[in-house]
Design a protein around this motif. Structure first.
Motif, PDB file in Angstrom:
ATOM      1  N   THR A  14       0.831  -1.214   0.000  1.00  0.00           N
ATOM      2  CA  THR A  14       0.000   0.000   0.000  1.00  0.00           C
ATOM      3  C   THR A  14       0.861   1.259   0.000  1.00  0.00           C
ATOM      4  O   THR A  14       0.469   2.276  -0.583  1.00  0.00           O
ATOM      5  CB  THR A  14      -0.972   0.015   1.191  1.00  0.00           C
ATOM      6  OG1 THR A  14      -0.234  -0.065   2.411  1.00  0.00           O
ATOM      7  CG2 THR A  14      -1.962  -1.137   1.102  1.00  0.00           C
ATOM      8  N   ARG A  33      -7.410  12.982  -2.481  1.00  0.00           N
ATOM      9  CA  ARG A  33      -8.089  12.181  -1.440  1.00  0.00           C
ATOM     10  C   ARG A  33      -7.563  10.755  -1.403  1.00  0.00           C
ATOM     11  O   ARG A  33      -7.473  10.158  -0.330  1.00  0.00           O
ATOM     12  CB  ARG A  33      -9.588  12.187  -1.672  1.00  0.00           C
ATOM     13  CG  ARG A  33     -10.213  13.516  -1.369  1.00  0.00           C
ATOM     14  CD  ARG A  33     -11.705  13.439  -1.499  1.00  0.00           C
ATOM     15  NE  ARG A  33     -12.132  14.644  -2.184  1.00  0.00           N
ATOM     16  CZ  ARG A  33     -13.188  14.733  -2.935  1.00  0.00           C
ATOM     17  NH1 ARG A  33     -13.944  13.707  -3.138  1.00  0.00           N
ATOM     18  NH2 ARG A  33     -13.497  15.863  -3.508  1.00  0.00           N
ATOM     19  N   THR A  34      -7.220  10.228  -2.558  1.00  0.00           N
ATOM     20  CA  THR A  34      -6.664   8.878  -2.618  1.00  0.00           C
ATOM     21  C   THR A  34      -5.373   8.799  -1.827  1.00  0.00           C
ATOM     22  O   THR A  34      -5.135   7.824  -1.101  1.00  0.00           O
ATOM     23  CB  THR A  34      -6.415   8.476  -4.089  1.00  0.00           C
ATOM     24  OG1 THR A  34      -7.625   8.591  -4.810  1.00  0.00           O
ATOM     25  CG2 THR A  34      -5.874   7.072  -4.187  1.00  0.00           C
ATOM     26  N   SER A  37      -6.114   8.801   1.867  1.00  0.00           N
ATOM     27  CA  SER A  37      -6.676   7.497   2.238  1.00  0.00           C
ATOM     28  C   SER A  37      -5.601   6.418   2.273  1.00  0.00           C
ATOM     29  O   SER A  37      -5.557   5.597   3.198  1.00  0.00           O
ATOM     30  CB  SER A  37      -7.779   7.090   1.267  1.00  0.00           C
ATOM     31  OG  SER A  37      -8.825   8.016   1.294  1.00  0.00           O
ATOM     32  N   ILE A  40      -3.447   6.798   5.408  1.00  0.00           N
ATOM     33  CA  ILE A  40      -4.143   6.305   6.602  1.00  0.00           C
ATOM     34  C   ILE A  40      -4.170   4.780   6.601  1.00  0.00           C
ATOM     35  O   ILE A  40      -3.868   4.139   7.619  1.00  0.00           O
ATOM     36  CB  ILE A  40      -5.574   6.884   6.668  1.00  0.00           C
ATOM     37  CG1 ILE A  40      -5.530   8.400   6.892  1.00  0.00           C
ATOM     38  CG2 ILE A  40      -6.377   6.209   7.786  1.00  0.00           C
ATOM     39  CD1 ILE A  40      -6.855   9.093   6.633  1.00  0.00           C
ATOM     40  N   VAL A  41      -4.498   4.193   5.468  1.00  0.00           N
ATOM     41  CA  VAL A  41      -4.572   2.732   5.370  1.00  0.00           C
ATOM     42  C   VAL A  41      -3.192   2.109   5.586  1.00  0.00           C
ATOM     43  O   VAL A  41      -3.063   1.085   6.269  1.00  0.00           O
ATOM     44  CB  VAL A  41      -5.177   2.311   4.013  1.00  0.00           C
ATOM     45  CG1 VAL A  41      -4.978   0.841   3.730  1.00  0.00           C
ATOM     46  CG2 VAL A  41      -6.654   2.659   3.977  1.00  0.00           C
ATOM     47  N   VAL A  85      -8.466   4.618  12.489  1.00  0.00           N
ATOM     48  CA  VAL A  85      -9.505   4.708  11.464  1.00  0.00           C
ATOM     49  C   VAL A  85     -10.421   5.905  11.730  1.00  0.00           C
ATOM     50  O   VAL A  85     -10.686   6.716  10.840  1.00  0.00           O
ATOM     51  CB  VAL A  85     -10.316   3.393  11.400  1.00  0.00           C
ATOM     52  CG1 VAL A  85     -11.526   3.541  10.504  1.00  0.00           C
ATOM     53  CG2 VAL A  85      -9.440   2.254  10.917  1.00  0.00           C
ATOM     54  N   PHE A  89      -9.833   9.112   9.169  1.00  0.00           N
ATOM     55  CA  PHE A  89     -10.885   9.408   8.200  1.00  0.00           C
ATOM     56  C   PHE A  89     -11.809  10.515   8.684  1.00  0.00           C
ATOM     57  O   PHE A  89     -12.408  11.224   7.870  1.00  0.00           O
ATOM     58  CB  PHE A  89     -11.659   8.137   7.840  1.00  0.00           C
ATOM     59  CG  PHE A  89     -10.870   7.231   6.940  1.00  0.00           C
ATOM     60  CD1 PHE A  89     -10.639   7.573   5.628  1.00  0.00           C
ATOM     61  CD2 PHE A  89     -10.345   6.040   7.419  1.00  0.00           C
ATOM     62  CE1 PHE A  89      -9.904   6.750   4.786  1.00  0.00           C
ATOM     63  CE2 PHE A  89      -9.614   5.205   6.595  1.00  0.00           C
ATOM     64  CZ  PHE A  89      -9.384   5.564   5.275  1.00  0.00           C
ATOM     65  N   MET A  92     -10.019  13.625   7.683  1.00  0.00           N
ATOM     66  CA  MET A  92     -10.119  13.742   6.232  1.00  0.00           C
ATOM     67  C   MET A  92     -11.513  14.217   5.818  1.00  0.00           C
ATOM     68  O   MET A  92     -11.654  15.061   4.930  1.00  0.00           O
ATOM     69  CB  MET A  92      -9.799  12.394   5.587  1.00  0.00           C
ATOM     70  CG  MET A  92      -9.603  12.460   4.111  1.00  0.00           C
ATOM     71  SD  MET A  92      -9.054  10.882   3.499  1.00  0.00           S
ATOM     72  CE  MET A  92     -10.075  10.763   2.060  1.00  0.00           C
ATOM     73  N   TYR A  93     -12.535  13.707   6.490  1.00  0.00           N
ATOM     74  CA  TYR A  93     -13.905  14.148   6.197  1.00  0.00           C
ATOM     75  C   TYR A  93     -14.079  15.630   6.547  1.00  0.00           C
ATOM     76  O   TYR A  93     -14.724  16.372   5.825  1.00  0.00           O
ATOM     77  CB  TYR A  93     -14.914  13.295   6.974  1.00  0.00           C
ATOM     78  CG  TYR A  93     -16.335  13.719   6.757  1.00  0.00           C
ATOM     79  CD1 TYR A  93     -17.000  13.399   5.580  1.00  0.00           C
ATOM     80  CD2 TYR A  93     -17.016  14.459   7.717  1.00  0.00           C
ATOM     81  CE1 TYR A  93     -18.306  13.810   5.364  1.00  0.00           C
ATOM     82  CE2 TYR A  93     -18.316  14.872   7.517  1.00  0.00           C
ATOM     83  CZ  TYR A  93     -18.956  14.538   6.334  1.00  0.00           C
ATOM     84  OH  TYR A  93     -20.248  14.955   6.126  1.00  0.00           O
ATOM     85  N   ARG A  96     -12.694  17.791   3.785  1.00  0.00           N
ATOM     86  CA  ARG A  96     -13.088  17.311   2.456  1.00  0.00           C
ATOM     87  C   ARG A  96     -13.157  18.422   1.423  1.00  0.00           C
ATOM     88  O   ARG A  96     -12.871  18.206   0.252  1.00  0.00           O
ATOM     89  CB  ARG A  96     -14.402  16.549   2.530  1.00  0.00           C
ATOM     90  CG  ARG A  96     -15.609  17.389   2.862  1.00  0.00           C
ATOM     91  CD  ARG A  96     -16.838  16.539   3.121  1.00  0.00           C
ATOM     92  NE  ARG A  96     -17.968  17.336   3.512  1.00  0.00           N
ATOM     93  CZ  ARG A  96     -18.202  17.776   4.744  1.00  0.00           C
ATOM     94  NH1 ARG A  96     -17.373  17.460   5.718  1.00  0.00           N
ATOM     95  NH2 ARG A  96     -19.256  18.514   5.013  1.00  0.00           N
TER      96      ARG A  96
END
Length: 179
Positions: A14, A33-34, A37, A40-41, A85, A89, A92-93, A96
């Motif tokens: 990842t 945004r990718t 994400s 974070i992942v 998580v 996120f 991030m939200y 946005r």
């Protein structure tokens, strides 16, 4: 294949996907945004790998797993995974509106599209390995090495073809004249 060794491979995959989309963002201002994400992942998966190794949960299926340190450490790692998580996120939200990519024309045959498809293939490969690695947690069965050969070989071939195809493409140009 040992689950503990596989668990260190998944965040690496990842992170490689993240590095590639960061390069695309640098050139074309896409994948904003990718990238957040994927960051974070990737961090979540690093902590999850630590969880798999240190919690002793894979003690029956891995020769590299540590012994059971107790329920306190187990629940501490689970809480930390949940907080990664939720906080990651959630922030991030909250941002946005700031994380919108710049408006651009839609190019189908461009290097950005090939990088996006390669990122999806890498994430699919990581998901397959993560599934096989995490299976002993939810059931008493383990995955044989033939499972990884049968599932990741087609993905690897697709990645190789995407790499070859992307060498003929330009950044931000929708040009089908490959020769």
């Amino acid at each position: 294949m040992d689950p503990v060794e596989n668990s260190s491979l998944v965040p690496w995959i990842t992170s490689v996907a993240l590095i590639h989309t960061l390069l695309a963002q640098r050139r074309s201002q896409k994948f904003v945004r990718t990238n957040f994400s994927l960051a974070i992942v990737s961090f979540f998966l690093v902590v999850y790998s630590t969880f798999l190794t240190r919690s002793g949960i894979l003690g029956d299926s891995s020769v590299h797993s540590f012994t059971d340190p107790g329920a306190n450490v187990y629940w501490l790692l689970v809480a930390f995974l949940g907080s990664i998580v939720v906080v990651g996120f959630g922030l991030m939200y909250r941002r946005r509106k700031d994380l919108r990519p710049q408006a651009a024309e839609s190019e189908f045959a461009s290097r950005e599209t090939a990088l996006g498809a390669g990122t999806i293939a890498l994430l699919l490969c990581a998901a397959v390995i993560l599934f096989g690695t995490s299976l002993p947690i939810v059931s008493k069965t383990t995955v044989e090495p033939a499972f990884y050969d049968a599932t990741t070989l087609p993905i690897g071939i697709a990645i190789g073809l995407l790499i070859g195809f992307s060498l003929f493409l330009q950044w931000g140009v929708d040009d089908w004249n490959l020769c």
